[in-house]
Design a protein around this motif. Structure first.
Motif, short mmCIF file in Angstrom:
data_model
loop_
_atom_site.label_atom_id
_atom_site.label_comp_id
_atom_site.label_asym_id
_atom_site.label_seq_id
_atom_site.Cartn_x
_atom_site.Cartn_y
_atom_site.Cartn_z
N ALA A 28 0.84 -1.19 0.00
CA ALA A 28 0.00 0.00 0.00
C ALA A 28 0.87 1.24 0.00
N LEU A 53 -2.35 -1.23 4.13
CA LEU A 53 -2.87 0.14 4.18
C LEU A 53 -2.83 0.69 5.59
N ALA A 71 -5.04 7.00 -1.34
CA ALA A 71 -4.44 5.76 -0.88
C ALA A 71 -4.62 4.69 -1.95
N VAL A 73 -4.06 0.32 -2.57
CA VAL A 73 -3.71 -1.03 -2.11
C VAL A 73 -3.50 -1.88 -3.35
N SER A 84 -9.02 -1.23 6.96
CA SER A 84 -8.09 -0.41 6.18
C SER A 84 -8.76 0.89 5.74
N VAL A 97 -9.70 5.57 -1.93
CA VAL A 97 -8.91 4.36 -1.70
C VAL A 97 -9.04 3.52 -2.96
#
Length: 107
Positions: A28, A53, A71, A73, A84, A97
Motif C-alpha cells: 500500500a 494500508l 491511498a 492497495v 483499512s 482508496v
C-alpha cells in the motif's frame, strides 16, 4: 479501464514495489496533504497484525501527516477491508482508496 491520474499511478507503483520487496500479500501507499508518500507491506507478527494500508497510514501519522489525499492497495483481493478503509477515513473522510491487482491494473 479508467484513466489513472499520474500522481495516483505513482502510488500504484510504490505499493507494487512494497509488496514485491517484502513478499507480503499486500502493498500500500498513501499521499499526505503535503504530497509526501508513505508505503508499507502487510505486517504479520505474533504480537501485531496490520494490513498494508493500515501500516502505510501508521507511517504517515508517525511522520506528522495530518491528512491524506489518496491511498492505494495492491493485492490479489477483490476488495479493501473495512479496517483499512477506516484507517484512511480517520485522517481524511474524502480520500479515495484505490485497489489494484498485482500487475497494477485498477479493479
Amino acid at each position: 479501464m479508467p484513466e489513472v491520474d499520474p500522481e495516483d499511478a505513482k502510488l500504484i507503483t510504490l505499493a507494487r514495489s512494497a509488496r514485491a520487496r517484502t513478499g507480503a500479500p499486500e502493498g500500500a501507499a498513501v499521499r499526505d496533504l503535503d504530497g509526501r508518500t508513505y508505503l508499507a507491506g502487510s505486517v504479520a507478527l505474533p504480537s501485531l497484525k496490520l494490513t498494508a494500508l493500515q501500516a502505510a497510514v501508521v507511517a504517515a501519522v508517525s511522520s506528522g501527516a495530518e491528512g491524506l489525499e489518496a491511498a492505494v492497495v495492491v493485492s490479489e483481493s477483490e476488495s479493501v477491508d473495512a479496517g483499512s478503509r477506516a484507517a484512511v477515513a480517520d485522517l481524511s473522510a474524502d480520500a479515495p482508496v484505490l485497489l489494484a491487482d498485482p500487475s497494477g491494473t485498477l479493479r
